[in-house]
Scaffold this motif. Structure first.
Motif, PDB file in Angstrom:
ATOM      1  N   VAL A   1       0.899  -1.139  -0.072  1.00 25.31           N
ATOM      2  CA  VAL A   1      -0.062   0.053  -0.004  1.00 25.31           C
ATOM      3  C   VAL A   1       0.938   1.294   0.151  1.00 25.31           C
ATOM      4  N   PRO A   2       0.631   2.170  -0.963  1.00 25.93           N
ATOM      5  CA  PRO A   2       1.435   3.452  -1.124  1.00 25.93           C
ATOM      6  C   PRO A   2       1.353   4.109   0.439  1.00 25.93           C
ATOM      7  N   ASP A   3       2.579   5.014   0.887  1.00 22.56           N
ATOM      8  CA  ASP A   3       2.503   5.549   1.996  1.00 22.56           C
ATOM      9  C   ASP A   3       2.906   6.865   1.875  1.00 22.56           C
ATOM     10  N   SER A   4       2.710   7.775   2.992  1.00 18.84           N
ATOM     11  CA  SER A   4       3.009   9.197   2.779  1.00 18.84           C
ATOM     12  C   SER A   4       3.336   9.645   4.088  1.00 18.84           C
ATOM     13  N   GLN A   5       4.484  10.490   4.099  1.00 23.67           N
ATOM     14  CA  GLN A   5       4.785  11.128   5.325  1.00 23.67           C
ATOM     15  C   GLN A   5       5.407  12.620   5.063  1.00 23.67           C
TER      16      GLN A   5
ATOM     17  N   TYR B   1      11.205  -3.477  -4.872  1.00 21.33           N
ATOM     18  CA  TYR B   1      11.319  -2.444  -5.590  1.00 21.33           C
ATOM     19  C   TYR B   1      10.472  -1.239  -4.980  1.00 21.33           C
ATOM     20  N   LEU B   2      10.666  -0.135  -5.197  1.00 20.84           N
ATOM     21  CA  LEU B   2      10.097   0.994  -4.509  1.00 20.84           C
ATOM     22  C   LEU B   2      10.155   2.109  -5.547  1.00 20.84           C
ATOM     23  N   ARG B   3       8.942   2.822  -5.885  1.00 25.27           N
ATOM     24  CA  ARG B   3       8.822   3.804  -6.536  1.00 25.27           C
ATOM     25  C   ARG B   3       8.147   4.895  -5.733  1.00 25.27           C
ATOM     26  N   VAL B   4       9.054   6.176  -5.787  1.00 27.78           N
ATOM     27  CA  VAL B   4       8.928   7.277  -4.684  1.00 27.78           C
ATOM     28  C   VAL B   4       8.762   8.486  -5.287  1.00 27.78           C
TER      29      VAL B   4
ATOM     30  N   GLN C   1      10.254  11.790  -8.953  1.00 24.33           N
ATOM     31  CA  GLN C   1      10.197  10.316  -8.743  1.00 24.33           C
ATOM     32  C   GLN C   1      11.379   9.891  -8.964  1.00 24.33           C
ATOM     33  N   ILE C   2      11.588   8.720  -7.937  1.00 30.33           N
ATOM     34  CA  ILE C   2      12.642   7.889  -8.294  1.00 30.33           C
ATOM     35  C   ILE C   2      12.268   6.446  -8.188  1.00 30.33           C
ATOM     36  N   HIS C   3      13.227   5.424  -8.802  1.00 26.61           N
ATOM     37  CA  HIS C   3      12.678   4.215  -8.768  1.00 26.61           C
ATOM     38  C   HIS C   3      14.162   3.342  -8.281  1.00 26.61           C
ATOM     39  N   VAL C   4      14.076   2.714  -7.314  1.00 22.53           N
ATOM     40  CA  VAL C   4      15.019   2.028  -6.412  1.00 22.53           C
ATOM     41  C   VAL C   4      14.596   0.654  -6.054  1.00 22.53           C
ATOM     42  N   ILE C   5      15.695  -0.342  -5.906  1.00 19.52           N
ATOM     43  CA  ILE C   5      15.383  -1.600  -5.203  1.00 19.52           C
ATOM     44  C   ILE C   5      16.371  -1.536  -3.749  1.00 19.52           C
ATOM     45  N   VAL C   6      15.748  -1.795  -2.934  1.00 22.44           N
ATOM     46  CA  VAL C   6      16.685  -1.839  -1.527  1.00 22.44           C
ATOM     47  C   VAL C   6      17.160  -3.031  -1.093  1.00 22.44           C
ATOM     48  N   GLN C   7      17.934  -3.244  -0.410  1.00 20.65           N
ATOM     49  CA  GLN C   7      18.404  -4.355   0.126  1.00 20.65           C
ATOM     50  C   GLN C   7      18.591  -4.333   1.878  1.00 20.65           C
ATOM     51  N   ASP C   8      18.767  -5.373   2.517  1.00 17.56           N
ATOM     52  CA  ASP C   8      18.863  -5.412   3.820  1.00 17.56           C
ATOM     53  C   ASP C   8      19.795  -4.442   4.431  1.00 17.56           C
ATOM     54  N   GLY C   9      19.035  -3.278   5.380  1.00 14.92           N
ATOM     55  CA  GLY C   9      20.087  -2.340   6.230  1.00 14.92           C
ATOM     56  C   GLY C   9      20.159  -1.024   5.358  1.00 14.92           C
ATOM     57  N   ASP C  10      19.795  -1.060   4.040  1.00 20.03           N
ATOM     58  CA  ASP C  10      19.858   0.051   3.301  1.00 20.03           C
ATOM     59  C   ASP C  10      18.951   1.278   3.896  1.00 20.03           C
ATOM     60  N   TYR C  11      19.336   2.666   3.893  1.00 21.52           N
ATOM     61  CA  TYR C  11      18.621   3.556   4.225  1.00 21.52           C
ATOM     62  C   TYR C  11      18.741   4.715   3.287  1.00 21.52           C
ATOM     63  N   PHE C  12      17.779   5.665   3.268  1.00 17.42           N
ATOM     64  CA  PHE C  12      17.881   6.853   2.470  1.00 17.42           C
ATOM     65  C   PHE C  12      18.188   8.106   3.273  1.00 17.42           C
ATOM     66  N   MET C  13      19.160   9.003   2.671  1.00 19.27           N
ATOM     67  CA  MET C  13      19.465   9.981   3.254  1.00 19.27           C
ATOM     68  C   MET C  13      19.041  11.267   2.515  1.00 19.27           C
TER      69      MET C  13
ATOM     70  N   ILE D   1       8.928  18.713   3.200  1.00 15.29           N
ATOM     71  CA  ILE D   1       9.089  17.571   2.281  1.00 15.29           C
ATOM     72  C   ILE D   1       8.074  16.359   2.416  1.00 15.29           C
ATOM     73  N   THR D   2       7.321  16.260   1.375  1.00 15.93           N
ATOM     74  CA  THR D   2       6.322  15.118   1.333  1.00 15.93           C
ATOM     75  C   THR D   2       6.993  13.850   0.753  1.00 15.93           C
ATOM     76  N   TRP D   3       7.140  12.637   1.495  1.00 17.59           N
ATOM     77  CA  TRP D   3       7.466  11.513   1.000  1.00 17.59           C
ATOM     78  C   TRP D   3       6.430  10.529   0.719  1.00 17.59           C
ATOM     79  N   ASP D   4       6.358  10.098  -0.530  1.00 14.76           N
ATOM     80  CA  ASP D   4       4.902   9.314  -0.984  1.00 14.76           C
ATOM     81  C   ASP D   4       5.847   8.077  -1.487  1.00 14.76           C
ATOM     82  N   ILE D   5       5.413   6.978  -0.816  1.00 14.20           N
ATOM     83  CA  ILE D   5       5.696   5.617  -1.622  1.00 14.20           C
ATOM     84  C   ILE D   5       4.520   5.257  -2.499  1.00 14.20           C
ATOM     85  N   GLU D   6       4.851   5.500  -3.532  1.00 14.02           N
ATOM     86  CA  GLU D   6       3.620   5.174  -4.583  1.00 14.02           C
ATOM     87  C   GLU D   6       3.326   3.868  -5.000  1.00 14.02           C
ATOM     88  N   ARG D   7       4.610   2.896  -4.845  1.00 18.41           N
ATOM     89  CA  ARG D   7       4.567   1.617  -5.397  1.00 18.41           C
ATOM     90  C   ARG D   7       5.517   0.631  -4.661  1.00 18.41           C
ATOM     91  N   SER D   8       5.114  -0.343  -4.014  1.00 15.75           N
ATOM     92  CA  SER D   8       6.274  -1.337  -3.775  1.00 15.75           C
ATOM     93  C   SER D   8       5.983  -2.721  -4.078  1.00 15.75           C
TER      94      SER D   8
END
Length: 537
Positions: A33-37, A58-61, A94-106, A117-124
């Motif tokens: 479910v896409p999320d927003s913050q 896979y995340l589309r943010v 819009q960004i497209h990225v694949i995350v691995q264990d322990g990854d974080y966004f700065m 800043i509004t952060w929207d996860i549009e698709r995972s």
């Protein structure tokens, strides 16, 4: 990656639903479910968002920053920057990225003021969901087989049906005038390539899951007539595209389940090919539309055309049963690639036997010229003035002496396919006093001499534009003789162009198109059709 300093900040952020970021997120609330913050970041400060998503997700943010530029970097568990995703970005990128264990966004505010800043996860999409779209099949039978395999079934019954009915598999199409043709191979290890078929290029087959079924489906005209073969497990290696392309000849062979082999008496499957005809494939004059299939056979004898300089060519002479050299209506056909027009793929002598016996053609005699080999053929037939003059001069004298005939130009016809079609148009243009008729089968009109700049006009079209002698031309091309490489001219296009040039000039030109390719199965019928149009009684 830029070298701006990043300050890792222990986040207090929690996302209330969907993919969780933050120290308190747990694996239990992962979802698609896409999320927003909404984030508040001071000028020059950074915010870290830790991913709890499964490795490989896979995340589309989408980020919204309307007033201050932001940077976004993906960082691994050791704090090493992996990928700069945004650099001084504004708006709603819009960004497209694949995350691995322990990854974080700065996320860093590069502006001079605090920003929201509004952060929207549009698709995972988790790795388990990355199966891709369900396969779709042009063939209804393959659709059912795919469903059966998915339910644990096998392919034995499917192959038993194919052995009984033959291949390719022909099914109705919703498109008027077409059927669905599916070409099938069983049990290759690495790949299978279709040679010929209803396409402009050799097609790679697709494997049905992990089964032993390899397939390629096409919507094919009901009038199609094609030869084809299969090359299973074609060797592919480091080398040029052409080297890898022609490597299919190492394994090329007939379709073992096809009911209509070509060269059926060949010593092995590698020397054979296969045939398919649509349910409304046109009748080929002299092949099946005959009332007397046992018409008396003509005679064939071999000779050599010679010159004092030692330029020699083998020639086979065909004369029909009850040949009378004194008949005034005798037609002399000079045909390039003579050996290929005396096989069961293109049995021209036998087809002429029947048409002459039925009175549909007058007495036709043929000089079938041997090209020697591929290299010599490429020299003789590519608009070579020396060869053209030799054939129209000394060799025509030898041909007519050997046959004991002396027809005028109106009763002589030159014919050929591919390079032979190119040579036919060229020699008839150069020597209309010798050849008053030409039958051009898939002429290679894409060819041009080195240095020719016709500003987009094919060389042969330009030749006839500059000077169009009074010669009757009968031309044909196949619907699948289009350019293999985008931007290149094709046999189909250039033949149509020459047809249009001659039509505008008011010349005597006839043109036919067939649902086929560069194929003797097509040319055999086109040749007799052309003879009937030009000389039929």
């Amino acid at each position: 990656m830029n070298s701006k300093p990043y300050q890792a900040v222990i986040p207090t952020l929690l996302l209330s639903a969907g993919i969780g970021f933050g120290a308190s997120a747990s694996a239990d609330n992962l979802g698609s479910v896409p999320d927003s913050q909404i984030l508040q970041i001071a000028a020059g400060e950074s915010q870290a968002l830790y991913s709890q998503a499964a490795a490989g997700t896979y995340l589309r943010v989408r980020l919204h920053s309307e007033t201050q530029p932001i940077d976004l970097t993906l960082v691994d568990a050791d704090g090493t920057p992996l990928r700069q995703l945004l650099d001084n970005a504004l708006g709603a990128p819009q960004i497209h990225v694949i995350v691995q264990d322990g990854d974080y966004f700065m996320i860093r505010n590069e502006g001079s003021e605090a920003t929201q800043i509004t952060w929207d996860i549009e698709r995972s999409v988790s790795p388990e969901e990355m199966s891709g779209p369900a396969p779709s099949f042009l063939s209804p039978t393959l659709t059912r087989l795919n469903d059966q395999i998915a339910e644990g079934g096998g392919t034995e019954a499917f192959w038993a049906d194919r052995a009984r009915d033959g291949t390719p598999m022909i099914e109705p199409s919703s498109r008027d005038g077409y059927v669905i043709a599916t070409f099938l191979w069983r049990g290759a290890q690495h790949n299978v390539r279709l040679w010929g078929g209803p396409t402009y290029d050799h097609t790679w087959l697709t494997r049905l899951g992990q089964s032993d079924v390899w397939y390629a489906s096409f919507e094919m005209p009901v009038t199609a007539r094609l030869s084809y073969g299969f090359a299973p497990d074609v060797p592919q290696f480091e080398g040029s595209a052409r080297e890898n392309r022609v490597a299919l000849l190492a394994t090329l062979q007939a379709d073992p389940l096809n009911k209509h082999p070509i060269f059926s008496q060949a010593p092995d499957r590698f020397a054979q090919r296969s045939m398919v005809e649509g349910p409304e494939a046109p009748v080929q004059p002299g092949l099946r539309d005959v009332t007397d299939p046992n018409a008396p056979a003509g005679a064939i004898r071999s000779a050599v055309l010679t010159t004092p300089e030692g330029v020699n060519r083998r020639v086979d002479y065909y004369t029909p049963a009850n040949f009378d050299p004194d008949r005034s209506d005798t037609v002399l056909l000079v045909l390039f690639d003579g050996p290929n027009y005396q096989t069961d793929r293109a049995p021209i002598p036998r087809m002429l036997d029947r048409l002459i016996a039925e009175g549909r053609l007058p007495q036709v005699v043929v000089a079938l010229i041997d090209p020697v080999d591929g290299d010599q053929r490429g020299v003789d037939l590519t608009c070579n003035p020396e060869f053209a003059d030799l054939l129209a001069g000394d060799w025509m004298t030898q041909i007519e002496i050997a046959l004991g005939i002396a027809p005028d130009a109106a009763q002589r016809v030159l014919a050929g396919s591919s390079y032979g079609g190119l040579a036919t148009a060229y020699i008839a243009h150069r020597h209309p006093d010798v050849f008053g008729n030409g039958i051009v089968l898939s002429g290679s009109f894409w060819w041009a001499p080195e240095g020719y700049d016709g500003q987009g006009r094919p060389y042969m079209s330009q030749l006839w534009m500059d000077n169009a002698p009074e010669v009757r031309l009968w031309m044909s091309a196949g619907l699948y003789e289009t350019g293999r490489i985008p931007g290149t001219v094709s046999i189909l296009e250039t033949t149509r162009h020459l047809r249009d040039i001659l039509t505008v000039q008011g010349k005597d030109v006839t043109y036919r198109e067939y649902a086929g390719g560069h194929d003797y199965l097509v040319w055999r019928g086109a040749l007799t059709e052309g003879l009937l149009d030009l000389f039929g009684q």
